[in-house]
Enzyme design. Structure first.
Site, short mmCIF file in Angstrom:
data_model
loop_
_atom_site.label_atom_id
_atom_site.label_comp_id
_atom_site.label_asym_id
_atom_site.label_seq_id
_atom_site.Cartn_x
_atom_site.Cartn_y
_atom_site.Cartn_z
CB SER A 66 -0.94 -0.04 1.20
OG SER A 66 -2.00 0.85 1.01
CG ASP A 94 -6.52 -3.45 -3.36
OD1 ASP A 94 -7.32 -2.69 -2.78
OD2 ASP A 94 -5.29 -3.41 -3.18
CG HIS A 151 -5.42 -2.56 0.35
ND1 HIS A 151 -4.78 -2.21 -0.81
CD2 HIS A 151 -4.91 -1.75 1.31
CE1 HIS A 151 -3.94 -1.23 -0.57
NE2 HIS A 151 -4.00 -0.93 0.71
#
Ligand SMILES: *[C@@H]1O[C@H](CO)[C@@H](O)[C@H](O)[C@H]1NC(C)=O
Ligand SMILES: *[C@@H]1O[C@H](CO)[C@@H](O)[C@H](O)[C@H]1NC(C)=O
Ligand SMILES: *[C@@H]1O[C@H](CO)[C@@H](O)[C@H](O)[C@H]1NC(C)=O
Ligand SMILES: *[C@@H]1O[C@H](CO)[C@@H](O)[C@H](O)[C@H]1NC(C)=O
Ligand SMILES: *[C@@H]1O[C@H](CO)[C@@H](O)[C@H](O)[C@H]1NC(C)=O
Ligand SMILES: *[C@@H]1O[C@H](CO)[C@@H](O)[C@H](O)[C@H]1NC(C)=O
Ligand SMILES: *[C@@H]1O[C@H](CO)[C@@H](O)[C@H](O)[C@H]1NC(C)=O
Ligand SMILES: *[C@@H]1O[C@H](CO)[C@@H](O)[C@H](O)[C@H]1NC(C)=O
Ligand SMILES: *[C@@H]1O[C@H](CO)[C@@H](O)[C@H](O)[C@H]1NC(C)=O
Ligand SMILES: *[C@@H]1O[C@H](CO)[C@@H](O)[C@H](O)[C@H]1NC(C)=O
Length: 535
Positions: free
Chosen positions: A180, A396, A436
């Site tokens: 991320s 995601d 994610h």
């Protein structure tokens, strides 16, 4: 002979113990840095972290450093140095969202491999529950720069100095892992400081800061206000998720609740429209709601056909739901407003509904903190022999899978015409069903032992890929094999443990493949590795 080796070994252990003291490390710092603490943790001693406690670790020296990065900013970092189990390698871990917190949850698994591990708070303190909050950035350009790149680069450099001093030995290989924001930090480092790491593992990269952070606001606005005819509720998102699974699951040749490529499905949301036989309007869509879905899942194209950002793949509904549905009808400051408000306009009263193409243009021009990692020419990293493994989950619903595909393709367009073969230094893996950075709603195999992932498993001191400590299953070992032995990863086998608990055994495993290859079903039990091949 043996006795003298033993004596030397004991002597060095004793030396390590006495070295683990602020007095030892301080001479290695410039006047802009100071040791907050340096102390030994004996094996099995508990480290009390802000989010969790870590036990069962080998003995190590924990050093905590405070660095003043300008007259108006400072960052903190910690480095943990295994006392008796060092593998002569160095590993840095990245961060998440706008969070300012040292990644102890990754340092603990990392020290089990034998790495000297380092992580920074990126220049401010804020907790994971405030990951979307960037109030700290308002009127703080220097702190933005720390978050953008300076804290990681500075911590890595100083952490290396302290590591070498502690062991009186060179670091043989340096690595990085992050997801991320951590993925963005990894790409940033490859672009800006190609010598920092020999190998970088970067997941679900939030790399296109100036576009992606505004897009967060855009998708929130797509579903506001809450009383609009096109507003999508959580119930409707569940209906959408079921219909997506119905239409898209079989496209890859196997109906297993895993959509192998959410962009390959020609999903028709019209199938959800209410009609004369619909009895419950909470389970069917009106035309305006179908339009909202088309906007949320469509590329963001602005005035004059300007492409701003790609959107989600079908199959990401569980997390998209969290992203676009707010319980409070906060039209003035919807989720996603943090970046344009606190970084770009630097105005706490900036109204979110002013978002337009000019916002993107201003974001690109100012690029606060130089956070955006949009350099596609990776020649300096390639030339120094660096290796990059990049991955992204297909489900995601926070950072669209397509943004990683876009980055890879831009590097292709930049470097292939110059005669470079990306496969020689940069491989990109898509993980079907993974949300994610980690986890899967439908139990798709997702675990590859990368940053953030061990904390999502249940069990004491989980690290690496339990039961499969090899380069095929563990992305960290894959990176090391590539850097140190020249063995490039031809696949990464993702694992799903029963209830995300390694002690309960493995439920399923599946190959993921270096892009543009994909895993194709070749028959057999779809829970088993050999039922899919990379083609
Ligand atoms: C640490 O704990 C493990 C598991 O309980 C045990 O096997 C090991 O002997 C302990 N090590 C030390 C040095 O106490
Ligand atoms: C960690 O341990 C401390 C002290 O023993 C305790 O107060 C705290 O609640 C623990 N934290 C977690 C997340 O378990
Ligand atoms: C680090 O230094 C800054 C000033 O440079 C200070 O504000 C901050 O409290 C210090 N942090 C720690 C943990 O010592
Ligand atoms: C600290 O000071 C040294 C020497 O002046 C300088 O090289 C270094 O860049 C400074 N570090 C930071 C984080 O400002
Ligand atoms: C940041 O948090 C750490 C504890 O995690 C604390 O020791 C430090 O003082 C804090 N720094 C600032 C600048 O508040
Ligand atoms: C309509 O569907 C919603 C969502 O599934 C459900 O909660 C509600 O009870 C249903 N209403 C009726 C009248 O069946
Ligand atoms: C009417 O809508 C429902 C979904 O609400 C769908 O299952 C059904 O196929 C539709 N019927 C017709 C005739 O289109
Ligand atoms: C769109 O293109 C037209 C014609 O080139 C130009 O006049 C206008 O300024 C552009 N609009 C924006 C928002 O860039
Ligand atoms: C900003 O970052 C890029 C890499 O993403 C780098 O090439 C560039 O030199 C940086 N610019 C400044 C002013 O630091
Ligand atoms: C795969 O595993 C799931 C969960 O254990 C199970 O429900 C399913 O039947 C398995 N599929 C096959 C083909 O064995």
């Amino acid at each position: 002979m043996r006795a003298s080796v033993l004596l030397a070994c004991l002597a060095s252990l004793a030396a390590s113990a006495t070295k683990c003291d602020p007095k030892f490390f301080t001479p290695y710092l410039d006047s802009n840095a100071s040791i907050v603490y340096a102390r030994t943790f004996s094996s099995n001693e508990t480290f009390v972290g802000p989010l969790a406690n870590y036990t069962g670790l080998p003995d190590y020296c924990a050093v905590y450093v405070n660095v003043s990065s300008s007259t108006d900013s400072s960052y903190e970092f910690s480095v943990w140095l295994p006392t008796s189990t060092w593998n002569k390698r160095y590993m840095a871990y990245g961060n998440g969202g706008f969070t300012g917190q040292i990644a102890f949850g990754d340092m603990a698994p990392g020290i089990n491999y034998g790495f000297a591990v380092v992580s920074t708070n990126t220049g401010h303190n804020s907790s994971v529950t405030e990951a979307g909050d960037a109030g700290w950035a308002l009127h703080k350009p220097e702190t933005r720069t720390d978050w953008g790149w300076r804290a990681l680069h500075g911590s890595v450099a100083l952490g290396k100095t302290l590591t070498k001093a502690f062991y009186s030995h060179d670091i043989e290989y340096s690595y990085y892992a992050g997801c991320s924001t951590g993925g963005r930090q990894g790409l940033k480092s490859v672009q800006m400081f190609p010598d920092d790491f020999d190998g970088v593992l970067a997941g679900a990269c939030a790399w296109w800061t100036s576009h992606q952070q505004n897009w967060d606001l855009k998708v929130a606005l797509d579903n506001l206000p809450n009383d609009a005819p096109g507003h999508i509720t959580a119930d409707l998102m569940n209906v959408l998720a079921d219909e997506v699974m119905r239409q898209c699951d079989g496209v890859d040749g196997v109906v297993d609740n895993i959509i192998m490529d959410g962009y390959a499905c020609q999903f028709r949301p019209e199938a959800l429209l209410c009609n004369s036989t619909s009895t419950n309007t909470s389970t069917c869509f009106n035309a305006a709601q179908v339009d909202t879905i088309n906007h949320v899942y469509g590329d963001w194209i602005e005035t004059n056909q300007t492409f701003v950002f790609p959107s989600f793949a079908w199959g990401a509904e569980a997390q998209v739901s969290e992203m676009i549905i707010t319980t409070d009808d906060d039209v003035d400051a919807p989720s996603g407003i943090a970046y344009p408000r606190d970084f770009v306009y630097n105005d706490a009263t900036w109204p979110g509904d002013h978002l337009d193409l000019a916002t993107i243009e201003l974001s690109d021009r100012l690029n606060p903190g130089n956070a955006t990692a949009d350099d596609y020419d990776l020649r300096p990293f390639q030339t120094r022999g660096g290796k990059l493994i990049h991955y992204h989950g297909f489900a995601d619903g926070e950072i669209p899978t397509g943004s990683s595909i876009y980055y890879y393709q831009q590097v292709q367009k930049t470097m292939v015409p110059l005669g470079y073969d990306l496969d020689e230094f940069y491989r990109f893996f898509l993980i079907p069903g993974m949300e994610h950075c980690m986890d899967s709603t439908h139990d798709a195999p997702w675990y590859i032992g990368s940053a953030n992932q061990p904390s999502a498993l249940t069990g004491d001191n989980v690290w690496g890929v339990p039961g499969y400590r090899d380069r095929k299953h563990d992305a960290v070992l894959a990176l090391m094999a590539w850097v140190e032995k020249g063995i490039a990863p031809t696949e990464l086998i993702a694992t799903q443990y029963v209830d995300n608990t390694p002690a309960l055994g493995v439920q399923a495993q599946r190959r993921t493949c270096p892009y543009p290859q994909h895993a194709a079903y070749v028959g057999g039990n779809w829970n088993e590795t050999q039922s899919f091949n990379c083609v």
